[in-house]
Motif scaffolding. Structure first.
Motif, mmCIF file in Angstrom:
data_model
loop_
_atom_site.group_PDB
_atom_site.id
_atom_site.type_symbol
_atom_site.label_atom_id
_atom_site.label_comp_id
_atom_site.label_asym_id
_atom_site.label_seq_id
_atom_site.Cartn_x
_atom_site.Cartn_y
_atom_site.Cartn_z
ATOM 1 N N UNK A 16 0.902 -1.141 0.032
ATOM 2 C CA UNK A 16 -0.021 -0.080 -0.048
ATOM 3 C C UNK A 16 0.866 1.361 0.002
ATOM 4 N N UNK A 17 1.826 1.261 0.700
ATOM 5 C CA UNK A 17 2.829 2.440 0.833
ATOM 6 C C UNK A 17 3.199 2.877 -0.768
ATOM 7 N N UNK A 18 3.721 1.837 -1.118
ATOM 8 C CA UNK A 18 4.289 1.933 -2.635
ATOM 9 C C UNK A 18 2.990 2.315 -3.687
ATOM 10 N N UNK A 19 1.916 1.793 -3.259
ATOM 11 C CA UNK A 19 0.808 2.374 -4.448
ATOM 12 C C UNK A 19 0.412 3.847 -4.068
ATOM 13 N N UNK A 20 0.381 4.298 -2.788
ATOM 14 C CA UNK A 20 0.197 5.642 -2.386
ATOM 15 C C UNK A 20 1.300 6.636 -2.961
ATOM 16 N N UNK A 21 2.410 6.211 -2.953
ATOM 17 C CA UNK A 21 3.541 6.872 -3.433
ATOM 18 C C UNK A 21 3.304 7.070 -4.981
ATOM 19 N N UNK A 22 3.204 5.857 -5.813
ATOM 20 C CA UNK A 22 3.026 6.077 -6.952
ATOM 21 C C UNK A 22 1.695 6.813 -7.607
ATOM 22 N N UNK A 23 0.540 6.956 -6.819
ATOM 23 C CA UNK A 23 -0.296 7.835 -6.930
ATOM 24 C C UNK A 23 -0.026 9.203 -6.918
ATOM 25 N N UNK A 24 0.730 9.469 -5.871
ATOM 26 C CA UNK A 24 1.320 11.065 -5.663
ATOM 27 C C UNK A 24 2.137 11.166 -6.952
ATOM 28 N N UNK A 25 2.906 10.493 -7.746
ATOM 29 C CA UNK A 25 3.589 10.653 -8.804
ATOM 30 C C UNK A 25 2.809 10.615 -9.924
ATOM 31 N N UNK A 26 1.644 9.863 -10.114
ATOM 32 C CA UNK A 26 1.065 10.146 -11.054
ATOM 33 C C UNK A 26 0.165 11.427 -11.126
ATOM 34 N N UNK A 27 -0.188 11.853 -10.109
ATOM 35 C CA UNK A 27 -1.185 12.996 -9.843
ATOM 36 C C UNK A 27 -0.239 14.268 -10.515
ATOM 37 N N UNK A 28 1.072 14.163 -10.427
ATOM 38 C CA UNK A 28 1.869 15.256 -11.098
ATOM 39 C C UNK A 28 1.938 15.118 -12.585
ATOM 40 N N UNK A 29 1.542 14.014 -13.167
ATOM 41 C CA UNK A 29 1.768 14.000 -14.560
ATOM 42 C C UNK A 29 0.325 14.145 -15.337
ATOM 43 N N UNK A 30 0.707 14.344 -16.553
ATOM 44 C CA UNK A 30 -0.281 14.487 -17.410
ATOM 45 C C UNK A 30 -0.955 13.218 -17.801
#
Length: 138
Positions: A16-30
């Motif tokens: 889950x911590x990796x999922x949350x982190x990756x979501x935060x990365x994706x939010x910054x991308x188009x």
């Protein structure tokens, strides 16, 4: 995009911590397939680029561990990343280090297995495979 998102989720390995982190990365991308595919294929490099953010999330999870599980979790730092760890050897090492509390009417191996399942249930470590008798490898 759905297929790329599924690939990203698989590559997070259920943590889950990796999922949350990756979501935060994706939010910054188009929302472009090529950008998301790059994340899917290079999750580890994104984590290393954003080490501070990821470490803060990991620290939060660590801080919420019961005291008896903290040294057991930290012990995983002695192992090479993405390598299977033989559970029986790990349990013996935890016992030798004095990490396992004595519990009346229970063997230290049983208590250590309980600790291990505590870390697994908190998604701090992953089960890589199960043996035919139901035992696990991490």
């Amino acid at each position: 995009m759905v297929d790329v998102a599924k690939k990203i989720a698989r590559n997070c390995g259920g943590l889950p911590s990796t999922v949350v982190f990756v979501v935060s990365v994706l939010k910054k991308l188009e929302k472009e397939i090529s950008l998301w595919m790059d994340v899917a294929e290079n999750i580890t490099s994104y984590i290393s680029k954003e080490t501070n953010d990821y470490m803060n999330m990991l620290e939060l999870s660590y801080n919420h561990l019961p005291m008896h599980l903290k040294p057991c979790f930290l012990y995983f730092g002695a192992y090479e990343k993405d390598k299977e760890i033989p559970v029986q050897k790990l349990i013996m090492l935890w016992a030798a280090e004095g990490f396992i509390r004595k519990v009346e009417c229970r063997s230290s191996e049983d208590v250590a297995e309980q600790y291990l399942f505590g870390l697994i249930n908190r998604s701090m470590i992953l089960v890589s495979k199960r043996t035919s008798d139901g035992r696990i490898n991490i």
